[in-house]
Design an enzyme around this catalytic site. Structure first.
Site, PDB file in Angstrom:
ATOM      1  N   LYS A 167      15.210  79.731 -19.125  1.00 32.91           N
ATOM      2  CA  LYS A 167      15.402  78.998 -17.866  1.00 32.91           C
ATOM      3  C   LYS A 167      16.896  78.773 -17.627  1.00 32.91           C
ATOM      4  O   LYS A 167      17.683  78.843 -18.574  1.00 32.91           O
ATOM      5  CB  LYS A 167      14.630  77.671 -17.904  1.00 32.91           C
ATOM      6  CG  LYS A 167      15.101  76.677 -18.987  1.00 32.91           C
ATOM      7  CD  LYS A 167      14.230  75.442 -19.019  1.00 32.91           C
ATOM      8  CE  LYS A 167      14.783  74.408 -19.987  1.00 32.91           C
ATOM      9  NZ  LYS A 167      13.906  73.233 -20.134  1.00 32.91           N
ATOM     10  N   HIS A 180      17.158  68.214  -9.287  1.00 27.60           N
ATOM     11  CA  HIS A 180      16.163  67.136  -9.205  1.00 27.60           C
ATOM     12  C   HIS A 180      16.361  66.318  -7.923  1.00 27.60           C
ATOM     13  O   HIS A 180      15.413  65.699  -7.427  1.00 27.60           O
ATOM     14  CB  HIS A 180      16.278  66.200 -10.409  1.00 27.60           C
ATOM     15  CG  HIS A 180      15.840  66.815 -11.692  1.00 27.60           C
ATOM     16  ND1 HIS A 180      16.701  67.506 -12.517  1.00 27.60           N
ATOM     17  CD2 HIS A 180      14.627  66.837 -12.306  1.00 27.60           C
ATOM     18  CE1 HIS A 180      16.047  67.924 -13.568  1.00 27.60           C
ATOM     19  NE2 HIS A 180      14.791  67.543 -13.476  1.00 27.60           N
ATOM     20  N   ASP A 254      10.120  75.829 -11.944  1.00 28.48           N
ATOM     21  CA  ASP A 254      10.553  74.517 -12.402  1.00 28.48           C
ATOM     22  C   ASP A 254       9.637  73.475 -11.745  1.00 28.48           C
ATOM     23  O   ASP A 254       8.767  73.808 -10.932  1.00 28.48           O
ATOM     24  CB  ASP A 254      12.028  74.296 -12.028  1.00 28.48           C
ATOM     25  CG  ASP A 254      12.738  73.344 -12.976  1.00 28.48           C
ATOM     26  OD1 ASP A 254      12.057  72.590 -13.697  1.00 28.48           O
ATOM     27  OD2 ASP A 254      13.983  73.334 -13.004  1.00 28.48           O
TER      28      ASP A 254
END
Length: 526
Positions: A167, A180, A254
């Site tokens: 990732k 985020h 994700d």
């Protein structure tokens, strides 16, 4: 059944009855465990994972059970597991064989508690000190050095029966915002991406990584669109990952709750786009309404022909292959978690990564009279991103130093100290013989830089320590003795104290440059 496209999650250290019923009725691909919601102890996690597997119909077992057990700043399975220092410490040690041994140890512990997928290794390059979502989760900034460490981690994890996840594809190290919170843009050209960011992913794929996780950031150099997250971009997920890199494992997104993607009712559009772009699995969160909404939307998308049934079948076949691989590997005894062998390996990594960057006045190693006073000033650890478990760590550097020098005073400040606190600390340390000043990503927390500059101005003999990311020295360049520890976990602070007192040598080398004066690979250690 579109539920097989989902990695679900829930709140609770035991399996809630409604979740067990949902797993039995519409079995997902698997479950992700999160430290703040599902973890109390190693024995509890082992019991929980067994209950999750038992809830699934036999034809759906084993479910994938995943966690973020990266080491360093992100330890998703709690304090019972061995506190390995993580990727950037491995980058500072620069030893591929050590990285594989650490990967194996982490894999053994994951299997012992019933976890069979690790959302690791991080393949992102640490090229931007202003990236708040990465930090010491990266091995470094040099693709040629990071690639072998990534491959070694994959081999280590999968050698113990835990599927590795590379990732965040295609590489978000150069991002300047946390995905985020909002969409990030990596402004690299296609050629730059191929020459740098993609190198660690190629290494992971060549090493046989079972999964690749997409990132929620835009790469206009590859897509021509600075508003399009890679997760939903077919040029990224299908043309690049499947076509150019030849990956035939499982592509997982994700987390769906990250604000770089649409949230609420609009989220289903991005979910459908992700599956159409080539995602095999969708990483859900603990919100039960989200799971219901997403599964209903996926069902409707298949019914209306927005998602090809053949693509769903292909994803299911990839999942079947991974499950068959997982099923063939026995579960080790729980006693392997935190065992003496693993603790010794964590100590080895911590000791080999300590890096002496500067010692202009020859203060190290510390040689003090018994009545000399040391003040240790450190910030209270805080989570700088949701991909962080630092807030679970108690400051321990002063304890480690006190074991070597009795007259040691600990001063713990707020993560972002205010004017009054800075002044109070200044008064307390004014008369000490040695000041050990730790900072935690001061490049991202300017109040820590202000504290450091204030204390450095006192003229007290000072050793500054970058306890997390190594770039802190650039914010207080007047520091004359500076060390990088790459973490705050117990083995790391113990190794740091040992190196300060000359019990062990500084052996680590910078895995990233600190400006022109301190290039990658620099160290004053002997």
């Amino acid at each position: 059944m579109t539920s097989s496209l989902m990695m679900v999650a829930f709140a609770g250290t035991e399996l809630p009855a409604p979740v067990a019923a949902a797993i039995a009725e519409r079995p997902p691909a698997g479950v992700t465990l999160f430290r703040g919601h599902n973890v109390a102890s190693a024995a509890q996690v082992r019991s929980l994972t067994a209950a999750i597997q038992s809830a699934a119909p036999k034809g759906s077992r084993p479910l994938l059970i995943a966690a973020d057990q990266e080491g360093g700043q992100l330890i998703g399975l709690g304090d019972d597991t061995t506190p390995f220092a993580g990727a950037m410490a491995l980058g500072a040690a620069g030893d591929v064989e050590l990285a594989e041994r650490v990967g194996r140890a982490i894999g053994r512990e994951l299997r012992a508690v019933g976890v069979n997928v690790n959302y690791s290794p991080v393949c992102d390059l640490a090229t931007n000190p202003a990236n708040p979502g990465l930090g010491i989760r990266s091995f470094g900034d040099d693709p040629e050095a990071v690639g072998p460490l990534v491959a070694a981690t994959v081999r280590g994890l999968q050698g113990e029966g835990v599927a590795a996840t590379a990732k965040h594809f295609p590489g978000k190290g150069d991002a300047a915002v946390d995905t985020h919170e909002r969409l990030a843009v990596v402004a690299r050209t296609a050629d730059e991406m191929r020459e740098r960011e993609l190198v660690p992913f190629r290494a992971a794929i060549e090493a046989g990584a079972w999964l690749v996780m997409s990132g929620h950031f835009a790469t206009p150099g590859l897509t021509g669109d600075e508003t399009l997250p890679g997760t939903v971009a077919e040029p990224i997920m299908r043309a690049l990952l499947r076509g150019e890199l030849g990956f035939d494992g499982i592509a997982i997104t994700d987390a769906l709750d990250m604000k770089a993607l649409a949230q609420g009712s609009a989220q289903i559009v991005d979910v459908i786009a992700a599956v159409r772009a080539g995602a095999d699995l969708l990483l859900g969160t603990i919100d039960p309404e989200q799971r219901i909404r997403v599964e209903a939307g996926l069902d409707q998308a298949v019914a209306r022909g927005l998602i090809d049934r053949g693509a769903v079948a292909t994803s299911a076949e990839r999942l079947r292959r991974l499950r068959a691989w997982i099923a063939g590997i026995p579960q080790p005894a729980l006693s392997i978690v935190g065992c003496a062998e693993h603790r010794a390996l964590a100590r080895e990594l911590a000791e080999r990564s300590q890096t002496l960057v500067r010692d202009e006045d020859g203060r190290l190693p510390l040689r003090l009279s018994a009545d000399a006073r040391i003040a240790v000033v450190v910030p209270r650890p805080a989570d700088l991103t949701p991909a962080d478990s630092s807030s679970f760590v108690r400051p321990a550097l002063a304890d480690a130093i006190r074991r070597r020098h009795r007259r040691t005073e600990e001063i713990v400040t707020e993560s972002q100290p205010g004017e009054r606190e800075i002044e109070a600390v200044r008064r307390r340390v004014r008369g000490v013989d040695v000041l050990v000043l730790g900072t935690l990503s001061a490049s991202l927390q300017p109040a820590q830089t202000k504290l450091a500059k204030t204390l450095l101005g006192l003229g007290v003999p000072t050793i500054t320590v970058a306890l997390r990311t190594p770039w802190d020295l650039a914010t207080y360049p007047e520091a004359r003795t500076h060390v990088c520890s790459y973490g705050i976990l117990p083995p790391t602070v113990e190794a740091l104290a040992a190196a300060l007192f000359g019990e062990i040598p500084f052996r680590g080398r910078l895995p990233v440059p600190l400006g022109e004066l301190y290039p990658r690979g620099h160290s004053l250690g002997k």
